[in-house]
Design a protein around this motif. Structure first.
Motif, short mmCIF file in Angstrom:
data_model
loop_
_atom_site.label_atom_id
_atom_site.label_comp_id
_atom_site.label_asym_id
_atom_site.label_seq_id
_atom_site.Cartn_x
_atom_site.Cartn_y
_atom_site.Cartn_z
N GLY A 32 10.65 34.22 -25.26
CA GLY A 32 10.73 33.27 -24.23
C GLY A 32 10.85 33.75 -22.92
O GLY A 32 11.51 33.14 -21.99
N MET A 33 9.67 34.37 -22.51
CA MET A 33 9.63 35.10 -21.26
C MET A 33 9.60 33.99 -20.30
O MET A 33 10.14 34.14 -19.13
CB MET A 33 8.48 36.27 -21.31
CG MET A 33 8.14 36.63 -20.05
SD MET A 33 9.53 37.82 -19.52
CE MET A 33 8.94 38.25 -17.69
N GLU A 34 8.73 33.05 -20.56
CA GLU A 34 8.61 31.99 -19.47
C GLU A 34 9.53 30.89 -19.74
O GLU A 34 9.49 29.74 -18.99
CB GLU A 34 7.05 31.34 -19.66
CG GLU A 34 6.07 32.49 -19.38
CD GLU A 34 4.54 32.20 -19.46
OE1 GLU A 34 4.42 30.99 -19.61
OE2 GLU A 34 3.84 32.90 -19.34
N ILE A 74 16.68 25.19 -14.08
CA ILE A 74 16.17 24.24 -14.70
C ILE A 74 15.09 23.54 -13.89
O ILE A 74 14.03 23.01 -14.46
CB ILE A 74 17.41 23.01 -14.84
CG1 ILE A 74 18.48 23.65 -16.10
CG2 ILE A 74 16.93 21.85 -15.23
CD1 ILE A 74 19.66 23.13 -15.96
N GLN A 75 15.14 23.65 -12.53
CA GLN A 75 14.18 23.07 -11.81
C GLN A 75 13.04 23.71 -11.86
O GLN A 75 11.74 23.34 -11.61
CB GLN A 75 14.78 23.29 -10.05
CG GLN A 75 13.72 22.90 -9.21
CD GLN A 75 14.25 22.87 -7.90
OE1 GLN A 75 15.23 23.67 -7.30
NE2 GLN A 75 13.71 22.01 -7.02
N ASN A 76 12.88 25.17 -12.46
CA ASN A 76 11.53 25.79 -12.71
C ASN A 76 11.34 25.61 -14.09
O ASN A 76 10.54 26.71 -14.75
CB ASN A 76 11.92 27.37 -12.33
CG ASN A 76 11.81 27.30 -10.84
OD1 ASN A 76 10.66 27.15 -10.14
ND2 ASN A 76 13.02 27.48 -10.09
N ASP A 77 11.86 24.53 -14.84
CA ASP A 77 11.53 24.45 -16.05
C ASP A 77 11.73 25.35 -17.15
O ASP A 77 10.93 25.88 -18.21
CB ASP A 77 9.85 23.77 -16.31
CG ASP A 77 9.45 22.66 -15.47
OD1 ASP A 77 10.31 21.73 -15.51
OD2 ASP A 77 8.37 22.67 -14.78
N MET A 78 12.91 26.00 -16.98
CA MET A 78 13.22 27.10 -18.01
C MET A 78 14.61 26.53 -18.22
O MET A 78 15.53 25.77 -17.99
CB MET A 78 13.51 28.45 -17.07
CG MET A 78 12.10 28.91 -16.59
SD MET A 78 12.36 30.52 -15.82
CE MET A 78 12.12 31.45 -16.96
#
Length: 84
Positions: A32-34, A74-78
């Protein structure tokens, strides 16, 4: 299961079992690096803070509290994960 590395290549072999107690950096990055970022409490020159790291351990940012760190992730879709 769709697992991609940081360069977008898939390297998950169906039926492979990964022992999370003995996971390597490469295996962690493949999981899940990204998608996953870890939050770790740290001490800085100005006092306590929370470090945000990519799945492979690469430092990405510092936040003043755990809630702010999680919100940034979370804001960076992670997905945030706390390390202690």
């Amino acid at each position: 299961m769709n697992v991609k590395t940081h360069d977008g290549s898939a390297n998950f072999v169906p039926g492979t079992v990964i022992d999370i107690h003995h996971i390597t950096v490469a295996q962690l990055a493949a999981l899940g690096m990204e998608e996953i970022a870890f939050v770790k409490p740290v001490m800085t020159e100005t006092g306590p803070a929370f470090a945000i790291h990519a799945a492979d351990g690469t430092p990405m940012a510092l936040a003043s509290d755990a809630t702010l760190a999680a919100a940034a992730i979370i804001q960076n879709d992670m997905v945030p994960s706390l390390v202690h």
